[in-house]
Structures are given as structure tokens and as C-alpha cells.
Design a protein around this motif. Structure first.
Motif: not given
Ligand SMILES: NC(=O)c1ccc[n+]([C@@H]2O[C@H](COP(=O)([O-])OP(=O)(O)OC[C@H]3O[C@@H](n4cnc5c(N)ncnc54)[C@H](OP(=O)(O)O)[C@@H]3O)[C@@H](O)[C@H]2O)c1
Length: 264
Positions: A98-110, A145-148
Motif C-alpha cells: 500500500e505504501k509503495n502504491l501511495e508513493m507512486i501516486e504522490l511522486n508520479i501521479s500527483a 529503495m527501488s520503487v523510490y
């Protein structure tokens, strides 16, 4: 001149707000912690006599983003600073999905959502500035920290490509690529306890923000704060990608171990 700064409640975003208010910009400060935004807005308005507003939004939430966009259009934003972001440290297989998906949502989608909503108005006016806060992590694959790292690679690629599309429109876009910076980032990412080990790598947030602001004002595409980050970026052009990945794995492995030790 009205600038919207996401992630203005701490770190690099807060320092950008201080520098820009001092330089006469009207501001809209965005983050989730309303009391911190309110305190900063009041302080900056009093100190620099510029209008500083704040808008509480969780940028991982689409409805919050849409309300913010509506507000920004009413206010007439001409400078967009996509700074809010966070990282997650640890072995990917053990990190929270969930945290990984939230990070993608903030760092990319927003970032994509706000930019797509506000850039047509800037193009129509023939004037505007966008600053995307990426990271030195954008240039390398980052084990533990691969997703970040991958979110920041997205920000880099999108920023450079969009700069080509914006050429000649009067709108400029810049990417800021900080290395380790003293902010709340490491605590949020779960790598606290690290600072003592790699203290000499860290820059202070005010210096990074100042370099970022001046670069954005010049319309500079790639803004690398500090000679160490410039050197790292240069090395990524000559070292084979497998070697880069192995070196980062070693460095990040130490960070994650140090944090685990600190927490135990
Ligand atoms: N510090 C470093 O070493 C470093 C290095 C390279 C790049 N960066 C990048 O620099 C940018 C700023 O980070 P920082 O170092 O200044 O860290 P920070 O002090 O943790 O600041 C992050 C900001 O983002 C906001 N934020 C987090 N989640 C949010 C959400 N869901 N909705 C809205 N706002 C949210 C936080 O405010 P609230 O918690 O109040 O919402 C805070 O204002 C990030 O994009 C980061 O990836 C940092």
C-alpha cells in the motif's frame, strides 16, 4: 507572480517558500499538516508583506487534487513547484505494498495531474515556470529503495521530454536533483540513524532550495546542487549500469542496516 509549492510544510519545500516570499512571490503552500502551513504562511506574510495562502491536501487523493486545481486556477498560478514526495527503504519483497502504491501516486501521479491541469493556462498566457523536484536517484537503479528511485527516473524523463514540447511557448520546466539533504525525508523513509554515518554527503535544505530557485528562474533544465551530486551524475554516464546498481546496492544496504540497528 503566484507560485504553488507542494510539500511546503517541511524540508526543501518550506525553504523554497521562504526564499520565494523574500523575493516577492505570492504563494500557495500545500501539504497535509495544516497547522504547519498556517504557521509558515502567517510568518511569511508578516515578514515579507506578500500574500501567502495555504491549502490542506493529501495529494495521493484525486478529489483533494481536483479541489486544489480548481483553487489554483481561480488564483491564477504561474509557477508550479512539484516538490512533495517520499521514499521507502528496505528489501522490496518485505516493503508494504500500500505504501509503495501511495508513493507512486504522490511522486508520479500527483505531479502529472497538477502539471497537466495547469500547463495549458501557462501556454495560453505565454508565461510560466515549472520546477519538478526529482533526486540524484533519478539517474541510477537503487536497490533497497527501488520503487523510490524509479519514481524519480520517471520525473526526470518526463521533465526532459516536456521541456522539448514547451520550447518556444514562454513556459520553462526544470528538474532539481538533490542528493542527501537534511530534511524529514530519511525519517519518513525509515533510514533514521544514518545521518551520523554519511554526514559529509548531506546538504542543508536552504542551500538546495536556493540553488533550485535560482536555476528555475533562469529556466535551467537540469539543476544539480553541489559538486558531489554533479560528480555522481557524471559517473552515471560512464559506469556500466550493472556496476552502478551494485555500488548503490552496497551503499543503500549499509543505510538500511544502519537504520535497523538504530531502531533495535
Ligand atoms: N531529503 C533528501 O535527502 C532528498 C534527496 C533527493 C530528493 N528529495 C526530494 O525532495 C522532495 C522534498 O522532500 P524533503 O527532503 O524536503 O522531505 P520532507 O521534509 O519529508 O518533505 C516532504 C514534504 O512532502 C509533503 N507530503 C508528503 N506526503 C504528502 C501527501 N500525501 N500529500 C501532500 N503533501 C505530502 C510533506 O508534508 P505533510 O507531511 O505535511 O503532508 C512535506 O511537506 C521530495 O520529492 C524528495 O523525494 C529529497
Amino acid at each position: 507572480m503566484k507560485a504553488l509549492i507542494t510539500g511546503a510544510s517541511s524540508g526543501i519545500g518550506e525553504e523554497l517558500a521562504k526564499i520565494m516570499a523574500a523575493d516577492g512571490h505570492s504563494l500557495i503552500l500545500v501539504a497535509r499538516r495544516e497547522e504547519k502551513l498556517e504557521f509558515l504562511a502567517t510568518k511569511l506574510t508578516q515578514k515579507y508583506s506578500v500574500p501567502v495562502k495555504f491549502f490542506k491536501a493529501d495529494l495521493t487523493n484525486i478529489q483533494d487534487r481536483e479541489k486544489l486545481i480548481e483553487f489554483s486556477k481561480t488564483e491564477g498560478v504561474d509557477t508550479l513547484i512539484n516538490n512533495a514526495g517520499f521514499g521507502i527503504a528496505g528489501r522490496f519483497a518485505q516493503t508494504n505494498l500500500e505504501k509503495n502504491l501511495e508513493m507512486i501516486e504522490l511522486n508520479i501521479s500527483a505531479l502529472v495531474h497538477l502539471t497537466r491541469a495547469l500547463v495549458p493556462g501557462m501556454i495560453a498566457k505565454g508565461d510560466g515556470r515549472i520546477l519538478n523536484v526529482a533526486s540524484i536517484a533519478a539517474f541510477v537503479p537503487g536497490a533497497y529503495m527501488s520503487v523510490y528511485y524509479a519514481t524519480k527516473a520517471f520525473v526526470h524523463s518526463h521533465t526532459v521530454a516536456l521541456s522539448e514540447e514547451l520550447a518556444g511557448t514562454g513556459v520553462t520546466i526544470s528538474g532539481l536533483y538533490p542528493g542527501p539533504t537534511v530534511t524529514e525525508f530519511n525519517q519518513v523513509a525509515g533510514v533514521q540513524g544514518l545521518d551520523a554515518f554519511r554526514k559529509n554527503m548531506f546538504m542543508d535544505a536552504a542551500t538546495v532550495a536556493d540553488i533550485g530557485y535560482r536555476g528555475m528562474q533562469r529556466g535551467q533544465l537540469l539543476i544539480l546542487p553541489g559538486y558531489k551530486n554533479k560528480l555522481i551524475a557524471a559517473l552515471t554516464k560512464v559506469l556500466p549500469v550493472k556496476v552502478q546498481a551494485r555500488l548503490i546496492k552496497i551503499a543503500n544496504g549499509k543505510r538500511v542496516e544502519a537504520a535497523a540497528l538504530h531502531q533495535s
